[in-house]
Scaffold this motif. Structure first.
Motif, mmCIF file in Angstrom:
data_model
loop_
_atom_site.group_PDB
_atom_site.id
_atom_site.type_symbol
_atom_site.label_atom_id
_atom_site.label_comp_id
_atom_site.label_asym_id
_atom_site.label_seq_id
_atom_site.Cartn_x
_atom_site.Cartn_y
_atom_site.Cartn_z
ATOM 1 N N ARG A 121 1.025 -1.596 0.161
ATOM 2 C CA ARG A 121 -0.205 -0.220 -0.376
ATOM 3 C C ARG A 121 0.512 1.085 -0.165
ATOM 4 N N GLY A 122 0.332 2.035 -0.916
ATOM 5 C CA GLY A 122 1.242 3.396 -0.656
ATOM 6 C C GLY A 122 0.287 4.641 -0.230
ATOM 7 N N ARG A 123 0.391 5.592 -0.114
ATOM 8 C CA ARG A 123 -0.179 6.966 0.784
ATOM 9 C C ARG A 123 -1.680 6.660 -0.625
ATOM 10 N N LEU A 124 -2.681 7.342 0.643
ATOM 11 C CA LEU A 124 -4.391 8.054 0.194
ATOM 12 C C LEU A 124 -4.369 6.538 -0.833
ATOM 13 N N GLY A 125 -4.938 5.437 -0.368
ATOM 14 C CA GLY A 125 -4.967 4.241 -0.444
ATOM 15 C C GLY A 125 -4.604 3.673 -1.342
ATOM 16 N N ASN A 180 6.915 13.012 1.099
ATOM 17 C CA ASN A 180 7.873 11.950 1.229
ATOM 18 C C ASN A 180 7.628 11.761 0.477
ATOM 19 N N ILE A 192 6.724 6.235 1.201
ATOM 20 C CA ILE A 192 7.268 6.309 2.625
ATOM 21 C C ILE A 192 5.542 6.447 2.983
ATOM 22 N N LEU A 193 5.064 4.971 4.122
ATOM 23 C CA LEU A 193 3.784 5.118 4.524
ATOM 24 C C LEU A 193 4.037 5.255 6.064
ATOM 25 N N LEU A 194 3.449 6.074 7.025
ATOM 26 C CA LEU A 194 3.798 5.430 8.162
ATOM 27 C C LEU A 194 2.308 5.681 8.963
ATOM 28 N N SER A 320 -2.226 17.454 4.444
ATOM 29 C CA SER A 320 -1.876 16.182 4.117
ATOM 30 C C SER A 320 -2.435 16.025 2.791
#
Lengths: 327, 327
Positions: A121-125, A180, A192-194, A320
Motif C-alpha cells: 500500500r502507498g499513501r492515500l489508499g 515524503n 513512505i507510509l507511516l 495532507s
C-alpha cells in the motif's frame, strides 16, 4: 541442519558451470532420483534456473536475487534499528506484518523486509507495486518518545534519511516531493507510509513502511501509466545495485538522524528536509477538502504542513494530500 | 421468540410479590420442574434474587440493574452517535471491543456498552474499576474529518460534552481536570481514554472510551485508597440514577458539539472547556520527562496542551501527564 534444497544448492555452487547427473546427486544427497527431480522443480519455482540435458544432468545457470540478510547484519553498525530482521519471501504488506509483530511485543528497531508484497500500500489508499526481488519493500517499528501531534515530523525525518543515503550510494539527483515521495527528474523512485497508534497524547508506536525501486527494469512495471510515473535506481544509474548495501546505508543514516531528532528536536531535520526538497518556492496545486487549490509553496511548519501562498495572496497550510507542480 | 429465561421472568413480573409453585411454572412454560429449577439458578447468576419457600414456590424479590437499551434507542434523537449499540454483559475492555469492531468495518457512531469491564483501562496505563451494573462503561467509534495533529482536541471535546450533560441531569458542581477527568469536590466521577489510529496525517479512527461512576455506593470500591479518590453520581446526589437517561443526554450533547467542531473548529470547544475547567489559574505540579515541575496553569493551546508559567517565570507547555493541585 541443512534441508535438501540447501544441500542441493551448495553442491551446484561448489562446482560452478558443471553438469551434475541425477545419479551423482542422488548418491551425494542420499535421496532417490525422483526426489532430486522434485527439489530441482521447487528451486525453479523460487527463481533458480537450471539447464537440463539428457545423459549429462543439470547445470545451475542463474540464481534469484535474494536479499542477503547475513551480509546486512554483518555490515550494520546501528544500535537499535534493524538489529532484529524478519525476512520474508512474500507478504501481503510489510506494514501489516509489522503491526502484528508490535502487538506481540516486538521491540523498537525491528525490521520486516520481504522479497515481494502482494498487496503493498502507498499513501492515500493507493496500491504499491512491489515485484519479487526488485526492490526494498520493508517496514521499521519505531517507538519514538514524542507527543502524538509531532508524528508528522517523523515522516519527513524518514524521507530525509532515505534521500541522503540513496544520494550517497548512487550519486543520483534525488529530491523530496512533499511530504515524503522521492523523485528523480519528476519520476518516483520511493514512497513512505507511516501508520501510527496512540493512546491519548502518547504515541504507542509507528510502523514506517518504505518502498524503494532498486533493480526494476522497464519491463517490470505492469503498464505504461506506471512506467511513465515511476523509475528505479537501476534504470537511472544504468546498472543493477546491491540491495543489502542500500539497506545498511539507510538504517545507519536513519538511526543517526533519529538520535539527533530526540536530542535536538525538529529544527535540524526541517533544515535538511528543506535543503533536499524539490517542492519549495514553485507553483503547486493540490486537491484539498475545499476543492482544487493553487499557489506557491513557501516552506513547511513544525507540524510538517506545507505553507502555501494562494493566488489571492492569502497564506494557508496544507496538512495532507498530493501536490502537483504547475508551471 | 422468547427463550425460557425471558418467559420465566415475564411470568414472575406479571404477578409481582406472589409465590409461584414449581408445578404451576412447569405447566405454564411446558417444561419439567427440574428445568424450571435450572433456569431459576441461571437467573440468580445474572443477579436476579428469588425467595424459595417449600410448598409455596419461588418469589422474585430483586432484579439486577440492567441498562435498558430499548429505552435508550427509543429516546435518542441523534443522527449518527449511538444509532448502533453493541450491548454486552461482560467484556475485558470496551475500547478493545470497539477496536475489533472498527477493524471489521463498524461505522462512525457505533457504541459499545458493557455492564461490567474485567480489565477496564484508564489513562497512563492505570486500571479502571468498572463493577457490574453500577456505571456506564462504554466506547464510541468516531471517524472525525480532521488531520492527525488535531486529535488531542477531541479528548477535550468529549470531556466538555460529558461535563455539560452530567451537570444538566444532576445539577452537581462537576468540573474538568486537565486534560479530561471529571471531578466533584476533588473526587473523580469519570474518566476518558481516547485511542487513535492514523495513516500519515490522516486519522483513520478514534475509539473514545468513557467511564462514568453512576450508582456505585461506598462499598462498591475495592479499597480505601480508591474510595478516597473516587466518587459516584449516586453518592454525591444521595440517590441512584437512571443510566439510560444519562447515556441519552451524553450522546445528544456530544453529537451537537461534534457538529459544531466540524463546522467551526476548536474555538468554541476551547471556550467551553476553559469555562468548565477546575485546572486553570492555580498552582499545579506535574511529573514531566524532566522531573517534577511546578507552576501556575494559564490555559490550553490549540493542541490541548496545558500552558504553564513555571516558578522561574518561564512559560512552558505540558502535553500529557497527571497534574496535581498544590496550594
Amino acid at each position: 541442519m541443512m534441508n535438501i534444497n540447501e544441500h542441493l544448492l551448495r553442491t551446484f555452487e561448489a562446482r560452478p558451470g558443471e553438469f551434475l547427473s541425477g545419479e551423482e546427486l542422488s548418491a551425494t544427497l542420499q535421496v532417490s532420483r525422483t526426489a532430486i527431480w522434485k527439489h530441482i522443480e521447487r528451486l525453479r519455482q523460487e527463481g533458480y534456473e537450471f539447464e537440463a540435458v539428457s545423459r549429462k544432468g543439470y547445470r545451475l545457470v542463474a540464481k534469484p536475487d535474494k536479499l542477503d540478510v547475513e551480509a546486512v547484519l554483518g555490515r550494520l553498525h546501528t544500535r537499535v534499528l534493524g538489529r532484529s530482521i524478519h525476512y520474508m519471501n512474500e507478504v501481503d504488506s510489510t506494514n501489516n506484518v509489522a503491526r502484528e509483530l508490535v502487538q506481540q511485543g516486538a521491540q523498537e528497531g525491528t525490521l520486516v523486509v520481504a522479497e515481494q508484497q502482494l498487496a503493498g500500500r502507498g499513501r492515500l489508499g493507493r496500491k504499491w507495486h512491489s515485484p519479487k526481488g526488485k526492490g526494498l519493500w520493508m517496514t521499521l517499528i519505531l517507538k519514538p518518545r514524542i507527543p502524538l501531534h509531532f508524528t508528522p515530523q517523523l515522516t519527513l525525518l524518514v524521507a530525509v534519511a532515505l534521500c541522503r543515503s540513496l544520494r550517497q550510494i548512487t550519486s543520483l539527483p534525488i529530491g523530496i516531493k512533499w511530504p515524503n515521495d522521492l523523485l528523480i527528474d519528476g519520476k518516483k523512485i520511493s514512497g513512505i507510509l507511516l501508520e501510527s497508534s496512540a493512546e491519548e497524547e502518547n504515541l504507542n508506536y509507528v510502523v514506517a513502511g518504505v518502498g524503494i525501486g532498486v533493480n526494476l527494469l522497464p519491463d517490470d512495471y505492469p503498464d505504461d501509466e506506471l512506467r511513465a510515473k515511476a523509475t528505479s535506481l537501476a534504470i537511472e544509474a544504468g546498472h543493477t545495485m546491491d540491495r543489502s548495501e542500500i539497506l545498511v546505508a539507510f538504517l545507519q543514516e536513519l538511526e543517526s538522524l533519529y538520535d539527533i531528532y530526540h536530542e535536538q528536536g525538529f529544527g535540524p531535520i526541517k533544515l535538511l528536509w528543506e535543503a533536499l526538497s524539490v517542492s519549495l518556492n514553485r507553483p503547486v496545486t493540490c486537491q484539498t477538502p475545499k476543492g482544487l487549490a493553487e499557489g506557491t509553496s513557501l516552506g513547511i511548519d513544525e507540524s510538517g504542513a506545507l505553507i502555501v501562498k494562494l493566488q489571492d495572496g492569502t497564506v494557508t497550510k496544507w496538512y495532507s494530500g498530493d501536490i502537483q507542480f504547475s508551471s
